[in-house]
Scaffold this active site. Structure first.
Site, PDB file in Angstrom:
ATOM      1  CB  THR A   1      77.074  -2.039 -35.337  1.00  0.00           C
ATOM      2  OG1 THR A   1      76.863  -1.192 -34.220  1.00  0.00           O
ATOM      3  CG2 THR A   1      77.639  -1.237 -36.501  1.00  0.00           C
ATOM      4  CG  ASP A   2      77.385  -7.255 -33.893  1.00  0.00           C
ATOM      5  OD1 ASP A   2      78.322  -6.443 -33.666  1.00  0.00           O
ATOM      6  OD2 ASP A   2      77.569  -8.334 -34.472  1.00  0.00           O
ATOM      7  CB  VAL A   3      77.173  -6.081 -28.527  1.00  0.00           C
ATOM      8  CG1 VAL A   3      77.764  -7.471 -28.711  1.00  0.00           C
ATOM      9  CG2 VAL A   3      77.665  -5.439 -27.251  1.00  0.00           C
ATOM     10  N   GLY A   4      79.428  -5.843 -31.074  1.00  0.00           N
ATOM     11  CA  GLY A   4      80.848  -5.826 -31.446  1.00  0.00           C
ATOM     12  C   GLY A   4      81.202  -4.759 -32.466  1.00  0.00           C
TER      13      GLY A   4
ATOM     14  CB  ILE B   1      80.264  -6.655 -36.818  1.00  0.00           C
ATOM     15  CG1 ILE B   1      81.640  -6.885 -36.185  1.00  0.00           C
ATOM     16  CG2 ILE B   1      80.165  -7.284 -38.193  1.00  0.00           C
ATOM     17  CD1 ILE B   1      82.786  -6.289 -36.947  1.00  0.00           C
TER      18      ILE B   1
END
Length: 140
Positions: free
Chosen positions: A21-24, A26
């Site tokens: 995932t990314d920082v969010g 997602i």
């Protein structure tokens, strides 16, 4: 976990981990390719086709074309289902249809993936071994 829903539909499940995932939280778009690659590899393994054995025989299976539609997003800890189906079998390539669903059965990703057989030394297309063609022709 892998199962066949019918002779030409392979189901492989994977959890979304933090590293995907990314920082969010997602799933990063390129990581969907990894889920699809793993599903195709496990599907081939279910036929007794091992990629490391192919490499020892100077054979590579490489993605040559991909048409992908991003329809939704997976999130951290989601359980994904990757559905793979063989749509076309040629002498030196196969065309897969692959879909990724979340636990609510929502379609997130839809892709068509062309995989070609190559000679690893010459880096040129070559016919698939008869043993592979025979196994794959059973399900198409």
């Amino acid at each position: 976990m892998a199962v066949f829903d019918n002779e030409n539909e392979f189901i492989w499940r994977s959890r979304v981990y933090y590293e995907d995932t990314d920082v969010g939280g997602i799933v990063y778009h390129a990581n969907y390719l990894k889920y699809m690659e793993r599903a195709r590899t496990e599907w081939l393994r279910s036929f007794g086709i091992e990629q490391n054995e192919l490499i020892k025989s100077n054979i590579g299976l490489v993605v040559t074309k991909m048409d992908i539609r991003y329809l939704g997003a997976a999130k951290l800890d989601d359980l994904l289902t990757v559905q793979s189906q063989l749509n076309e079998l040629k002498k030196a390539s196969v065309l897969f249809e692959q879909n990724i669903f979340n636990a609510d059965n929502k379609l997130l990703i839809s892709a068509h993936v062309r995989v070609a057989c190559i000679d690893l030394e010459k880096m040129k297309p070559k016919a698939m071994p008869d043993s592979i063609l025979g196994e794959l022709s059973r399900v198409i």
